[in-house]
Scaffold this active site. Structure first.
Site, PDB file in Angstrom:
ATOM      1  N   GLY A 136       0.747  -1.219  -0.061  1.00 13.39           N
ATOM      2  CA  GLY A 136      -0.069   0.033  -0.099  1.00 13.39           C
ATOM      3  C   GLY A 136       0.855   1.216   0.038  1.00 13.39           C
ATOM      4  N   ASP A 192       3.244  -2.521   8.338  1.00 17.26           N
ATOM      5  CA  ASP A 192       1.956  -2.529   7.102  1.00 17.26           C
ATOM      6  C   ASP A 192       1.061  -1.432   7.769  1.00 17.26           C
ATOM      7  OD1 ASP A 192       0.659  -2.749   4.864  1.00 17.26           O
ATOM      8  OD2 ASP A 192       0.527  -4.981   5.389  1.00 17.26           O
ATOM      9  N   GLU A 226      -0.156 -10.799   3.944  1.00 11.93           N
ATOM     10  CA  GLU A 226      -0.184  -9.802   5.235  1.00 11.93           C
ATOM     11  C   GLU A 226      -0.289 -10.490   6.525  1.00 11.93           C
ATOM     12  OE1 GLU A 226      -1.454  -6.030   2.561  1.00 11.93           O
ATOM     13  OE2 GLU A 226      -2.902  -6.693   3.763  1.00 11.93           O
ATOM     14  N   LYS A 249      -7.662   6.518   9.432  1.00 12.34           N
ATOM     15  CA  LYS A 249      -7.981   5.219   9.505  1.00 12.34           C
ATOM     16  C   LYS A 249      -8.534   4.660  10.844  1.00 12.34           C
ATOM     17  CE  LYS A 249      -6.124   4.708   5.515  1.00 12.34           C
ATOM     18  NZ  LYS A 249      -4.983   3.887   5.019  1.00 12.34           N
TER      19      LYS A 249
END
Ligand code: 5RP
Length: 225
Positions: free
Chosen positions: A26, A81, A103, A121
């Site tokens: 990402g 991540d 992941e 987020k």
């Protein structure tokens, strides 16, 4: 510098010589990969990396980071991540794309898993802003969908970009994009989906995160489990 880059640079401070480091996928993870390459080039950082996706592997390779394949490792020192959602109990929702199987394997295999994100987020509950991506074995999709619908899930099989077929993940799975009632806790949802036959893996990362770095307006806040 934007908040995603800022938080990625902060995470890179946890990387030490000799570590085997997992690379997420990402835009935030990309900043982390770029910073590792800079530290290798300019400060002589000596690490090995393992990637959660082909796109991250390509980026790491093109920047000259040493990389090993997932099948050659049993544990890693650090995994960094991004996430699509971060709940107050540090449960994450991930896997908007196609790479959540690798992941989650890396998050679980890591001595330390640090999630990095900007404050957009943060949510009150998993599933607040995004559907829950559930990778299923292609031939099982109807049976699995029915099981999850009986348990309260609502949604559909994800179409491909051209809308003339179904989305196929890098693991070769179909994806059910489901929503569940807000009464479900992340723990309960995790258990429910884990225990449904035909599910390969899903986007709820429950009890895996050791730390979260959140950037907001140029400042980074760290939360530890
Ligand atoms: C991919 C992911 C990403 O980490 C998540 O979508 C966040 O992406 P970005 O850093 O671009 O906001 O889970 O499977």
């Amino acid at each position: 510098m934007n908040d995603k880059q800022l938080v990625a640079l902060e995470a890179a401070k946890f990387v030490k010589n000799g570590m085997l480091v997992g690379l997420g996928t990402g835009s935030t993870a990309n900043y982390f990969i770029d910073e590792l390459a800079r530290l290798q080039r300019e400060n002589g950082l000596s690490i090995t990396t393992v990637a959660s996706s082909t796109i991250s592997a390509q980026r790491a390779q093109s920047l000259g980071l040493p990389i090993v394949a997932l099948e050659h490792i049993a544990s890693i020192d650090l995994y960094v991540d991004g996430a699509d959602e971060i709940a107050p109990d540090m449960t994450l929702l991930k896997g908007r794309g196609s790479d959540l199987v690798k992941e989650k394997l890396l998050a679980k295999a890591a001595t330390q898993f640090i999630a990095v994100a900007d404050e957009s987020k943060l949510v009150n509950r998993i599933g607040q802003n995004f559907v829950i991506p559930i990778e299923v074995i292609p031939f099982a999709w109807q049976l699995t969908k029915k099981s999850l619908e009986d348990a309260g899930g609502v949604g559909h099989l994800r179409p491909n970009a051209a809308k003339d077929g179904f989305w196929i993940t890098s693991h070769g799975s179909y994806v059910l994009d489901l929503t569940f009632d807000a009464d479900f806790s992340a723990n309960a949802l995790n258990e429910l989906i884990n225990n449904t036959p035909g599910v390969v893996e899903h986007g709820i990362f429950y009890g895996l995160t050791d730390a979260i770095l959140i950037a907001a307006n140029g400042k980074v806040e760290a939360r530890w489990a």
